[in-house]
Design a protein around this motif. Structure first.
Motif, mmCIF file in Angstrom:
data_model
loop_
_atom_site.group_PDB
_atom_site.id
_atom_site.type_symbol
_atom_site.label_atom_id
_atom_site.label_comp_id
_atom_site.label_asym_id
_atom_site.label_seq_id
_atom_site.Cartn_x
_atom_site.Cartn_y
_atom_site.Cartn_z
ATOM 1 N N GLU A 20 0.962 -1.253 0.326
ATOM 2 C CA GLU A 20 0.088 0.223 -0.012
ATOM 3 C C GLU A 20 0.645 1.278 0.076
ATOM 4 N N GLU A 49 0.823 4.079 -3.229
ATOM 5 C CA GLU A 49 0.458 5.333 -2.672
ATOM 6 C C GLU A 49 1.529 6.394 -3.079
ATOM 7 N N HIS A 109 2.130 7.287 6.553
ATOM 8 C CA HIS A 109 1.710 6.147 6.158
ATOM 9 C C HIS A 109 1.613 5.111 7.463
#
Length: 228
Positions: free
Chosen positions: A82, A86, A140
């Motif tokens: 992820e 991103e 994150h």
């Protein structure tokens, strides 16, 4: 042909009615033999119970998914994947912004035609530089620590301070170079500095982003610059 004369009433024999009762079964007896009264009584009792029973809403029970359906579902992405996706999304957006700003600056200041290979090369350089910065500094779940040794509750505040300082410095510097430097310096520095400013503002929370833009606007007014 003459009309037939009706029989004289005097010839009709009179009889007493039969008071011994019916010789065959009556309807009530037939109904009782078939249990119709018992069935009607039972039906009436059921209706009474339904009328007195509380109104209960039936909730449908969802059956668990079959094992085959669970196997067909794609597995969730890992935090690292992820983060990579991103970072790629942010980097590609900033790179396209750099490409656009570079073309606009070249179109405004360049005396010659736009050299597309050089524009693409500078965009590729921006892709790698901003990709590294975004991967390192972007918030994150898999990257909560920006300053090692700092307590976890202060990590987000430290990240916001870094982006606030970066946005203020890059915004004021972009205003300064576009109003005081020559066209060669503007052509070279404006696209990357502008991208850095935009990215820093995007990373900030709303109050800090408004504050950084207010500082840049104040700097523009105090120095007597204008937007070119």
């Amino acid at each position: 042909m003459g009309r037939k004369r009706a029989e004289s009433p005097s010839n009709i024999k009179f009889q007493y009615p039969d008071r011994s009762g019916p010789k065959e079964k009556t309807l009530l007896e037939l109904a009782e033999e078939r249990g119709l009264f018992a069935q009607a009584q039972k039906k009436q009792e059921e209706n009474d119970l339904k009328a007195k029973a509380p109104n209960i809403t039936k909730i449908p029970i969802t059956k668990p998914k079959a094992k085959d359906d669970q196997d067909n579902e794609p597995p969730p992405l890992s935090p690292g994947a992820e983060r990579f996706l991103e970072t790629t999304l942010y980097t590609m957006s900033i790179t396209m912004l750099h490409f656009t700003l570079d073309v606009l600056v070249q179109n405004q200041y360049s005396a010659d035609r736009i050299v597309w290979p050089k524009v693409c090369m500078r965009a590729l350089q921006a892709l790698f530089v901003f990709g590294l910065l975004i991967y390192t500094l972007h918030a994150h779940s898999s990257n909560p620590t920006i300053l090692p040794g700092l307590p976890a509750r202060f990590q987000n505040h430290a990240r916001q301070v870094i982006f606030l300082v970066t946005s203020v410095c890059s915004g004021c510097y972009l205003i300064h170079i576009t109003n005081t430097y020559g066209y060669l310096a503007v052509m070279k520095q404006a696209p990357p500095v502008g991208c850095l400013w935009v990215w820093s503002v995007v990373e900030l929370e709303l109050p800090w982003a408004v504050l950084s833009l207010a500082v840049a606007g104040t700097y523009l007014k105090v120095r007597g610059y204008d937007i070119k």
